[in-house]
Motif scaffolding. Sequence first.
Motif, short mmCIF file in Angstrom:
data_model
loop_
_atom_site.label_atom_id
_atom_site.label_comp_id
_atom_site.label_asym_id
_atom_site.label_seq_id
_atom_site.Cartn_x
_atom_site.Cartn_y
_atom_site.Cartn_z
N LEU B 41 0.78 -4.67 2.99
CA LEU B 41 1.19 -5.74 3.91
C LEU B 41 0.46 -6.99 3.48
CD1 LEU B 41 0.92 -4.13 7.47
CD2 LEU B 41 3.01 -4.78 6.29
N ILE B 42 1.22 -8.03 3.13
CA ILE B 42 0.57 -9.28 2.76
C ILE B 42 1.08 -10.38 3.67
CG2 ILE B 42 0.28 -8.58 0.35
CD1 ILE B 42 2.63 -10.44 -0.36
N GLY B 43 0.36 -11.49 3.66
CA GLY B 43 0.80 -12.62 4.48
C GLY B 43 -0.38 -13.48 4.85
N PRO B 44 -0.10 -14.72 5.27
CA PRO B 44 -1.20 -15.63 5.63
C PRO B 44 -2.00 -15.10 6.81
CG PRO B 44 0.94 -16.58 6.19
CD PRO B 44 1.21 -15.33 5.44
N ALA B 216 5.35 -5.64 1.79
CA ALA B 216 6.05 -6.32 2.88
C ALA B 216 5.29 -7.62 3.16
CB ALA B 216 6.10 -5.45 4.12
N PHE B 217 6.03 -8.71 3.20
CA PHE B 217 5.41 -10.01 3.46
C PHE B 217 5.64 -10.42 4.91
CE2 PHE B 217 6.07 -14.69 3.69
CZ PHE B 217 4.75 -15.06 3.53
N LEU B 218 4.55 -10.63 5.62
CA LEU B 218 4.62 -11.03 7.03
C LEU B 218 4.30 -12.51 7.17
CD1 LEU B 218 4.24 -7.90 7.87
CD2 LEU B 218 3.09 -8.88 9.86
N ASP B 219 5.02 -13.18 8.05
CA ASP B 219 4.65 -14.54 8.39
C ASP B 219 5.03 -14.78 9.84
OD1 ASP B 219 3.65 -17.12 8.01
OD2 ASP B 219 5.63 -17.90 7.45
N GLU B 226 10.68 -7.68 2.11
CA GLU B 226 9.97 -6.53 1.58
C GLU B 226 10.69 -5.97 0.37
OE1 GLU B 226 10.94 -3.83 5.33
OE2 GLU B 226 10.46 -2.60 3.59
N GLY B 227 9.95 -5.31 -0.49
CA GLY B 227 10.56 -4.77 -1.70
C GLY B 227 9.50 -4.27 -2.65
N PRO B 228 9.92 -3.77 -3.80
CA PRO B 228 8.95 -3.31 -4.80
C PRO B 228 8.13 -4.49 -5.29
CG PRO B 228 11.17 -3.25 -5.70
CD PRO B 228 11.31 -3.61 -4.25
N PRO B 229 6.90 -4.26 -5.72
CA PRO B 229 6.01 -5.37 -6.07
C PRO B 229 6.59 -6.28 -7.15
CG PRO B 229 5.05 -3.24 -6.70
CD PRO B 229 6.22 -2.95 -5.84
N GLU B 230 7.25 -5.68 -8.17
CA GLU B 230 7.81 -6.53 -9.25
C GLU B 230 8.72 -7.59 -8.66
OE1 GLU B 230 9.55 -2.79 -9.66
OE2 GLU B 230 7.47 -2.91 -9.00
N ARG B 231 9.58 -7.16 -7.72
CA ARG B 231 10.55 -8.10 -7.20
C ARG B 231 9.88 -9.16 -6.31
NH1 ARG B 231 13.55 -9.63 -3.45
NH2 ARG B 231 13.14 -8.09 -1.84
N ILE B 232 8.97 -8.69 -5.43
CA ILE B 232 8.33 -9.65 -4.53
C ILE B 232 7.50 -10.67 -5.32
CG2 ILE B 232 6.63 -9.90 -2.67
CD1 ILE B 232 9.17 -8.69 -1.65
N PHE B 233 6.77 -10.19 -6.32
CA PHE B 233 5.88 -11.10 -7.03
C PHE B 233 6.61 -11.95 -8.07
CE2 PHE B 233 2.67 -7.87 -5.67
CZ PHE B 233 2.03 -8.70 -4.78
#
Lengths: 223, 251
Positions: B41-44, B216-219, B226-233
């Motif tokens: 889970l990532i996000g500010p 998963a990116f939360l804001d 949300e998605g696999p890391p390759e796609r999100i990054f």
Amino acid sequence: MTAFLHNFVNPEVLQVALPLILEGMRVTLLLTASILPTGILAGLALSVLRTRQSRFLNFFIVVFADVFRAVPPLVILILIFFALPYLGVQLSGFAAAWLGLSLVLAAFSEEIFWAALTSVPRGQWEASRATGLGATATLRRVIFPQAIRLAIPPLTNRAIAIGKGTALASVIAVPEILNHATNVQAQTANPSPLTLAALAYLALFLPLVVASRWVESRFRWKR
Amino acid sequence: MPLTAPGKEILHIDGLTKAYGAFQALKGIDLRVHEAELLFLIGPSGSGKSTLLRCCNRLEEPTAGTIRFKGEDVGERGVDINQLRRRMGMVFQSFNLYPHLTALGNVTLALRHALSQPKAVADEAGRAHLARVGLGEKADAYPHELSGGQQQRVAIARALALSPEILLMDEPTSALDPELVGSVLRVIRELRTDGMTMLIVSHEMAFAREACDRVAFLDAGEIVEEGPPERIFEAATEPRTRAFLERLQAR
């Protein structure tokens, strides 16, 4: 100087007072030893009840603690000894002193334990609860062992204060040190018994003060 | 819509809302976590990541929505929350080790007093879990005698001791000096190899890229993407995600 010696270290008066003061020491010790466990344990029980966060109970606990910390202990003793009989409760001087000072000590220790329990970081509760320990087990195994370290220094101070406070029981005819001393002082018109009383209090409470230092250092965090 | 091969569902979150007065910390979160998955889970800060994690074992009470843990409704009335919590390990940003107990005492406390294991049994299990995080030698050390990285590994061992079915980790490396982060990440990597299901709030982007299954990116209390890391990054589609990742890289 001779006037001082005559009034405060008068050998004849001291001789009369000595056996009575020794008897008073026994009563003071007994009274203190009865008050400390009941007062501290009642305070602990109240602080633990207060962690249950029942608004109804907490109201009464806070009112109790505030009233008994605010009213002078001497007034409480007098009320218990002289007023309760009108309500059909007749207590001996010793019992009244035990009850009154136990209540005062309970009020102070409740606040001391409560402050200590609440100053243990919230994360400690959360870590313990997150491993499936219940509230009671968390309090007993995680919070209390940390809180007691914080509570010990103010608690020993209060215990000493209450121990010395047993001198107040002299006004309700408890034959403790000060009561005997003032009696002999009145009979002989000489205040030397007070010198002896001071020495008697020193003999009883200096060891307690020293012991409290030892207890405090034992409970200090190992660093 | 899980993008990796979906294993059995461990956590199934639907419409999770958490409000503090007028402030909406979580605004209807839908999230699945599958068996043996490592989900980041990532996000500010203030986006609700920690709140989401803490709702899972009800350290925070959700305002609305459901959380199912292996089909069991976590928020149901009369649910044995202590029993559920034993099956969900939690690791905190600030470790929250018990300072009055040794490393072994920390790891075995719940074994002894929640599971009522005899001391000898709990101690043996506790030592094994400390060995698993590389701290077999430190069983008798008190928390203040350990480095931050060691303390966090003791905290992980404490969570593992109950054989949880998922680990919830709230910024497990954020309080650590940079040179100690690696030792904790190594343990997480090993847990993943062993098939542990993990939901991790973290800012360790390099680690996420390399080791996690899904991000998963939360804001502002919502899952933006949300998605696999390759796609999100590499190819985030949402402007908010891109802006967040750019801000992080600019550091």
